[in-house]
Design a protein around this motif. Structure first.
Motif, short mmCIF file in Angstrom:
data_model
loop_
_atom_site.label_atom_id
_atom_site.label_comp_id
_atom_site.label_asym_id
_atom_site.label_seq_id
_atom_site.Cartn_x
_atom_site.Cartn_y
_atom_site.Cartn_z
N SER A 105 -1.25 0.62 -1.48
CA SER A 105 -0.19 1.57 -1.84
C SER A 105 -0.75 2.97 -1.75
O SER A 105 -1.97 3.18 -1.59
N GLY A 106 0.15 3.94 -1.91
CA GLY A 106 -0.27 5.33 -1.91
C GLY A 106 -1.11 5.66 -3.13
O GLY A 106 -2.16 6.30 -3.02
N THR A 107 -0.65 5.22 -4.27
CA THR A 107 -1.36 5.57 -5.51
C THR A 107 -2.81 5.05 -5.48
O THR A 107 -3.73 5.72 -5.92
N PHE A 139 2.94 15.48 -6.58
CA PHE A 139 3.13 14.08 -6.93
C PHE A 139 2.12 13.24 -6.15
O PHE A 139 2.06 13.32 -4.92
N HIS A 140 1.32 12.46 -6.87
CA HIS A 140 0.32 11.64 -6.19
C HIS A 140 0.37 10.17 -6.60
O HIS A 140 -0.44 9.38 -6.11
N GLY A 141 1.29 9.81 -7.50
CA GLY A 141 1.40 8.40 -7.84
C GLY A 141 1.35 8.15 -9.33
O GLY A 141 1.16 9.08 -10.13
N GLU A 191 -0.80 18.06 -1.52
CA GLU A 191 0.03 17.51 -0.45
C GLU A 191 0.20 18.60 0.61
O GLU A 191 0.52 19.74 0.26
N GLU A 196 7.88 15.06 -3.54
CA GLU A 196 8.69 14.84 -4.75
C GLU A 196 8.96 16.15 -5.49
O GLU A 196 9.98 16.30 -6.16
N ASP A 224 -3.18 14.95 0.70
CA ASP A 224 -2.32 13.79 0.51
C ASP A 224 -1.24 13.82 1.59
O ASP A 224 -0.34 14.67 1.56
N ILE A 226 0.57 11.07 2.28
CA ILE A 226 1.29 9.81 2.06
C ILE A 226 2.75 9.94 2.48
O ILE A 226 3.29 9.05 3.13
N GLN A 227 3.36 11.07 2.14
CA GLN A 227 4.76 11.26 2.52
C GLN A 227 4.92 12.06 3.81
O GLN A 227 5.76 11.76 4.65
N LYS A 253 3.04 4.81 2.88
CA LYS A 253 4.44 4.88 3.37
C LYS A 253 4.58 4.45 4.83
O LYS A 253 4.51 3.27 5.12
C1 LIG Z 1 2.71 12.54 -1.68
C2 LIG Z 1 2.69 11.22 -2.36
N1 LIG Z 1 1.53 10.75 -2.82
C3 LIG Z 1 1.45 9.55 -3.43
C4 LIG Z 1 2.55 8.75 -3.61
C5 LIG Z 1 2.42 7.41 -4.27
O1 LIG Z 1 2.55 6.41 -3.33
P1 LIG Z 1 2.99 4.92 -3.74
O2 LIG Z 1 4.38 5.02 -4.29
O3 LIG Z 1 2.89 4.12 -2.49
O4 LIG Z 1 2.02 4.44 -4.77
C6 LIG Z 1 3.79 9.21 -3.14
C7 LIG Z 1 5.01 8.40 -3.34
O5 LIG Z 1 6.12 8.88 -3.32
C8 LIG Z 1 3.86 10.47 -2.50
O6 LIG Z 1 5.02 10.95 -2.04
#
Ligand SMILES: Cc1ncc(COP(=O)(O)O)c(C=O)c1O
Length: 396
Positions: A105-107, A139-141, A191, A196, A224, A226-227, A253
């Protein structure tokens, strides 16, 4: 067979109530459309929160997964497997970075990035009081490490104490980052485009300034992605358009386009001197099924020329959204990059617009309390964008 209402009740009676879900049971997808259990069709500009980049039902992607399911789904990290090696190679080729660790997962990718940064600093001075600078409205999780660097007190408060040594600075304000740096700072995490928090792209001067600061002080820059990564902004990773390479990047993601997978990726410096055997692990990470998805995603991005398409189509989306800002007083601004766009809504509850859109067969999502977010599958066409605008205006 049970009806939608019965499925919703079954879920509500058994699943922990941490989400207020919309009253829709989604059943299948095709391209950029989703269908609910009652057969109602939705144009999807949410893509499962910026996940399903290739659209639903991509035949080659589905076939690759079916083949892998029949071969081998799981092995653990005690052994090698072929999809993991291939996926890692392709991710490094696309990023130009050195080493990857696959997560689920991202977190978890954020957790790994934090550990790698702390270990890098620990190897230098053996001290255990290093600090990390994160951004407000980030937002990082939701796991405790990732939550600790998430600049949102509402998410953090009930779960304190979080991990120590985290300081917050203002995104796009280099002076505020400089003011937070101390001798103990081991990493700056941000990010490249805040998601978010309301769709705020990093300004070029800010990102370059942070990178320079990191180089001067031997601080690791964690971006980050992830998004905003995996083609969403028109380059494979958003930082590539800025020419600012991180020391550590996090992905998830769209990396697996629907199969749960994430990664933290290390540049040369962090790869050489941080995590070693025994420092980090996961049972599932690098799982053959997830990595078969990652591997095929990279192939299809190339084959379908996804980046080029995003670069071409996003101007049209921007133009159409700008048109809405001109037309409606309650829309104050459009922000974003590529197919990651937000409309700032003033004086109207975003949730109501999102619900109304859903009734009208359009999936859009919010980012925070004031922003409508548009993160469609990366294969959207002008016709889809026109349809989205029509449905959205009807919902206004
Ligand atoms: C920039 C960012 N980092 C981390 C996460 C967390 O990822 P996950 O929901 O896969 O744990 C998200 C999720 O929305 C995100 O947008």
């Amino acid at each position: 067979m049970m009806c939608s209402k019965e499925y919703m009740e079954l879920a509500e009676n058994s699943i922990l109530h941490t989400y207020n879900r919309f009253p829709v049971v989604l059943e299948k997808g095709e391209g950029v459309y989703l269908y609910d259990l009652d057969g109602k069709k939705y144009l999807d500009f949410g893509a499962g929160i910026a996940v399903f980049a290739l659209g639903y039902g991509n035949e080659e992607y589905n076939e690759a997964l079916k083949i892998q399911i029949d071969k081998l789904i799981h092995t653990s990290n005690l052994y090698y497997n072929t999809p993991m090696a291939e996926a890692a190679h392709k991710l490094l080729k696309a990023s130009g970075m050195s080493r990857v660790f696959f997560t689920n997962s991202g977190t978890e990718a954020i957790e790994g990035a934090i550990k790698a940064a702390r270990k890098y600093a620990w190897l230098k001075d053996n001290s255990t009081d290093h600090e990390i600078i994160a951004m407000r409205h980030s937002f990082h999780g939701r796991s405790l490490g990732a939550l600790s660097v998430t600049g949102n007190s509402h998410y953090q408060e009930p779960f304190k104490p979080l991990i120590g040594g985290v300081k917050f600075a203002d995104f796009n304000d280099l002076d505020s980052v400089k003011a937070a740096v101390t001798e103990k700072t081991c990493a700056i995490i941000l990010e490249t485009v805040q998601g978010e928090g309301g769709i705020y792209p990093a300004e070029e001067g800010f990102l370059k300034g942070v990178k320079k600061l990191c180089e001067e002080k031997d601080i690791l820059l964690i971006l980050d992605e992830i998004q905003c990564g995996m083609g969403r902004t028109g380059s494979m990773f958003a930082w590539q358009a800025y020419g600012t390479e991180p020391d550590i990047m996090t992905c998830a993601k769209a990396l697996g386009c629907g199969v749960p997978v994430g990664a933290f990726v290390l540049g040369e410096k962090a790869a050489e001197k941080s995590l070693e055997p025994g420092d980090h692990g996961t049972t599932y990470g690098g799982n053959p099924l997830a990595c078969a998805a990652v591997s095929k995603v990279f192939d299809l991005f190339e084959k379908q020329d996804i980046l080029h398409h995003v670069q071409e189509i996003s101007g049209y989306l921007e133009k159409k959204l700008d048109g809405l800002v001109d037309k409606y007083e309650f829309l104050s601004e459009r922000r974003g990059k590529g197919l990651m766009q937000g409309l700032e809504v003033a004086g109207r509850p975003v949730g109501e617009i999102v619900s109304k859109a859903l009734e009208n067969g359009l999936i859009v999502i919010s980012a925070g309390n004031h922003v409508l977010r548009f993160v469609p599958p990366l294969i959207v066409t002008r016709e889809h964008i026109d349809e989205m605008i029509e449905k959205l205006e009807k919902s206004f």
